[in-house]
Design a protein around this motif. Structure first.
Motif, PDB file in Angstrom:
ATOM      1  N   GLY A  74       0.804  -1.211   0.000  1.00  0.00           N
ATOM      2  CA  GLY A  74       0.000   0.000   0.000  1.00  0.00           C
ATOM      3  C   GLY A  74       0.842   1.267   0.000  1.00  0.00           C
ATOM      4  O   GLY A  74       2.065   1.224   0.111  1.00  0.00           O
ATOM      5  N   ARG A  75       0.177   2.406  -0.122  1.00  0.00           N
ATOM      6  CA  ARG A  75       0.864   3.687  -0.106  1.00  0.00           C
ATOM      7  C   ARG A  75       1.576   3.865   1.226  1.00  0.00           C
ATOM      8  O   ARG A  75       1.021   3.591   2.286  1.00  0.00           O
ATOM      9  CB  ARG A  75      -0.146   4.828  -0.323  1.00  0.00           C
ATOM     10  N   ALA A  76       2.813   4.321   1.144  1.00  0.00           N
ATOM     11  CA  ALA A  76       3.621   4.451   2.359  1.00  0.00           C
ATOM     12  C   ALA A  76       2.976   5.410   3.351  1.00  0.00           C
ATOM     13  O   ALA A  76       2.557   6.511   2.990  1.00  0.00           O
ATOM     14  CB  ALA A  76       5.027   4.922   1.994  1.00  0.00           C
ATOM     15  N   TRP A  77       2.907   4.981   4.590  1.00  0.00           N
ATOM     16  CA  TRP A  77       2.449   5.786   5.722  1.00  0.00           C
ATOM     17  C   TRP A  77       1.033   6.338   5.540  1.00  0.00           C
ATOM     18  O   TRP A  77       0.749   7.501   5.748  1.00  0.00           O
ATOM     19  CB  TRP A  77       3.432   6.919   6.008  1.00  0.00           C
ATOM     20  N   ALA A  78       0.157   5.430   5.162  1.00  0.00           N
ATOM     21  CA  ALA A  78      -1.251   5.791   5.007  1.00  0.00           C
ATOM     22  C   ALA A  78      -1.882   6.093   6.367  1.00  0.00           C
ATOM     23  O   ALA A  78      -1.398   5.660   7.417  1.00  0.00           O
ATOM     24  CB  ALA A  78      -2.006   4.642   4.336  1.00  0.00           C
ATOM     25  N   ASP A  79      -2.976   6.833   6.339  1.00  0.00           N
ATOM     26  CA  ASP A  79      -3.707   7.158   7.575  1.00  0.00           C
ATOM     27  C   ASP A  79      -4.703   6.029   7.839  1.00  0.00           C
ATOM     28  O   ASP A  79      -5.899   6.159   7.593  1.00  0.00           O
ATOM     29  CB  ASP A  79      -4.425   8.496   7.406  1.00  0.00           C
ATOM     30  N   VAL A  80      -4.210   4.917   8.363  1.00  0.00           N
ATOM     31  CA  VAL A  80      -5.068   3.745   8.523  1.00  0.00           C
ATOM     32  C   VAL A  80      -6.021   3.849   9.702  1.00  0.00           C
ATOM     33  O   VAL A  80      -7.045   3.169   9.741  1.00  0.00           O
ATOM     34  CB  VAL A  80      -4.216   2.457   8.658  1.00  0.00           C
ATOM     35  N   ASN A  83      -7.196   9.186  11.863  1.00  0.00           N
ATOM     36  CA  ASN A  83      -7.052  10.341  12.758  1.00  0.00           C
ATOM     37  C   ASN A  83      -6.578  11.593  12.026  1.00  0.00           C
ATOM     38  O   ASN A  83      -6.330  12.626  12.648  1.00  0.00           O
ATOM     39  CB  ASN A  83      -6.099  10.014  13.908  1.00  0.00           C
ATOM     40  N   GLY A  84      -6.471  11.504  10.698  1.00  0.00           N
ATOM     41  CA  GLY A  84      -6.062  12.659   9.905  1.00  0.00           C
ATOM     42  C   GLY A  84      -4.565  12.802   9.740  1.00  0.00           C
ATOM     43  O   GLY A  84      -4.111  13.703   9.040  1.00  0.00           O
ATOM     44  N   CYS A  85      -3.777  11.932  10.376  1.00  0.00           N
ATOM     45  CA  CYS A  85      -2.316  11.988  10.301  1.00  0.00           C
ATOM     46  C   CYS A  85      -1.775  10.691   9.701  1.00  0.00           C
ATOM     47  O   CYS A  85      -2.309   9.611   9.950  1.00  0.00           O
ATOM     48  CB  CYS A  85      -1.707  12.179  11.688  1.00  0.00           C
ATOM     49  N   GLY A  86      -0.709  10.805   8.921  1.00  0.00           N
ATOM     50  CA  GLY A  86      -0.073   9.620   8.374  1.00  0.00           C
ATOM     51  C   GLY A  86       0.619   8.810   9.474  1.00  0.00           C
ATOM     52  O   GLY A  86       0.974   9.334  10.528  1.00  0.00           O
ATOM     53  N   THR A  87       0.805   7.530   9.188  1.00  0.00           N
ATOM     54  CA  THR A  87       1.385   6.636  10.194  1.00  0.00           C
ATOM     55  C   THR A  87       2.779   7.086  10.625  1.00  0.00           C
ATOM     56  O   THR A  87       3.137   6.999  11.809  1.00  0.00           O
ATOM     57  CB  THR A  87       1.459   5.197   9.654  1.00  0.00           C
ATOM     58  N   ARG A  88       3.590   7.572   9.683  1.00  0.00           N
ATOM     59  CA  ARG A  88       4.947   8.003  10.043  1.00  0.00           C
ATOM     60  C   ARG A  88       4.910   9.071  11.136  1.00  0.00           C
ATOM     61  O   ARG A  88       5.639   8.993  12.133  1.00  0.00           O
ATOM     62  CB  ARG A  88       5.683   8.535   8.810  1.00  0.00           C
ATOM     63  N   ARG A 157      -1.486  -3.890   3.846  1.00  0.00           N
ATOM     64  CA  ARG A 157      -1.541  -2.470   4.206  1.00  0.00           C
ATOM     65  C   ARG A 157      -1.590  -2.297   5.718  1.00  0.00           C
ATOM     66  O   ARG A 157      -0.894  -1.442   6.288  1.00  0.00           O
ATOM     67  CB  ARG A 157      -2.773  -1.833   3.555  1.00  0.00           C
ATOM     68  N   ARG A 158      -2.390  -3.105   6.394  1.00  0.00           N
ATOM     69  CA  ARG A 158      -2.469  -3.044   7.857  1.00  0.00           C
ATOM     70  C   ARG A 158      -1.142  -3.428   8.493  1.00  0.00           C
ATOM     71  O   ARG A 158      -0.708  -2.798   9.465  1.00  0.00           O
ATOM     72  CB  ARG A 158      -3.597  -3.961   8.363  1.00  0.00           C
ATOM     73  N   PHE A 159      -0.494  -4.441   7.952  1.00  0.00           N
ATOM     74  CA  PHE A 159       0.795  -4.880   8.474  1.00  0.00           C
ATOM     75  C   PHE A 159       1.842  -3.771   8.375  1.00  0.00           C
ATOM     76  O   PHE A 159       2.591  -3.517   9.320  1.00  0.00           O
ATOM     77  CB  PHE A 159       1.267  -6.109   7.676  1.00  0.00           C
TER      78      PHE A 159
END
Length: 232
Positions: A74-80, A83-88, A157-159
């Motif tokens: 999946g797209r790097a650092w998606a907001d999974v 909360n409006g913020c990317g995972t990174r 993507r979740r992983f």
């Protein structure tokens, strides 16, 4: 006189017997009485420990890396988590101290990685010229070769964005790790190795990622030194 000599002889024999018995009985000062490997050898895995969890992992050979691409997760650092913020940025906020933002709440502008888990040093983070990476504790490529190649896109993507599998760490050390598993790479910071391997076990257990025989043995060697270590 004869009675005295008999008494003396009997006393001497009793002392000698006591000395022989003491010499043959391992005590606290005997070289064989202490456990080796940091005092962990021979200790059973504690119930619910990371060491016990290693035995629940499937052991198989490594599959080919054929077809692996970062984009397959999946797209790097998606907001999974929505909360409006990317995972990174979520992980930077979690792991850094003294965090400052460029936009008020999401994009981390700067901060400090105090006591980097991989090196034990302090690393400054400045957006755009960062010396801090967000590491996948179980590398995506490693997971691909041990089961993830057959997952659906949503699971991958979740992983890739699971906070359990992510740590802010020193960038140069992380790049030396590459996609190594426990059999090929461990943090230079020995004090963190138990926690690190326990996290790998937890991630692999959660997603059903298998381990190689050598990897399982390496996990057990590390966790054998901390048999009470819990899964995160």
């Amino acid at each position: 006189m004869l009675t005295y000599r008999k008494t003396l002889t009997a006393a001497a024999l009793a002392v000698a017997a006591a000395l022989v018995t003491t010499a043959c009985t391992p005590g606290a000062d005997s070289p064989s009485s202490g456990a080796s490997d940091g005092g962990s050898a021979g200790k059973p895995a504690a119930r619910g420990s990371a060491l016990a969890a290693v035995d629940t992992l499937t052991v198989k050979g490594r599959a080919p890396k054929t077809g692996y691409e970062r984009e397959k997760f999946g797209r790097a650092w998606a907001d999974v988590d929505g909360n409006g913020c990317g995972t990174r940025d979520d992980i930077l906020k979690r792991d850094l101290s003294g965090v400052r933002f460029t936009d008020g709440r999401c994009k981390v502008a700067s901060g400090t990685l105090t006591d980097d888990p991989y090196t034990g040093t302090t690393v400054a983070y400045v957006r755009g010229r960062s010396k801090v990476d967000i590491d996948h504790v179980v590398a995506l490529s490693d997971a691909w070769q041990k089961g993830a190649g057959k997952w659906d896109a949503d699971t991958r993507r979740r992983f890739a964005n699971d906070p359990l599998n992510l740590l802010a760490v020193d960038a140069s050390t992380n790049r030396r790790k590459s996609d190594g598993d426990a059999a090929t790479w461990l943090p230079p910071n020995k004090a963190y190795r138990c926690t690190y391997v326990a996290r790998q076990v937890a991630v692999k257990k959660k997603y059903g990622v298998w381990v190689t025989g050598g990897e399982r043995d390496a996990m057990k060697r590390v966790l054998g030194g901390c048999p009470q270590q819990k899964l995160p």
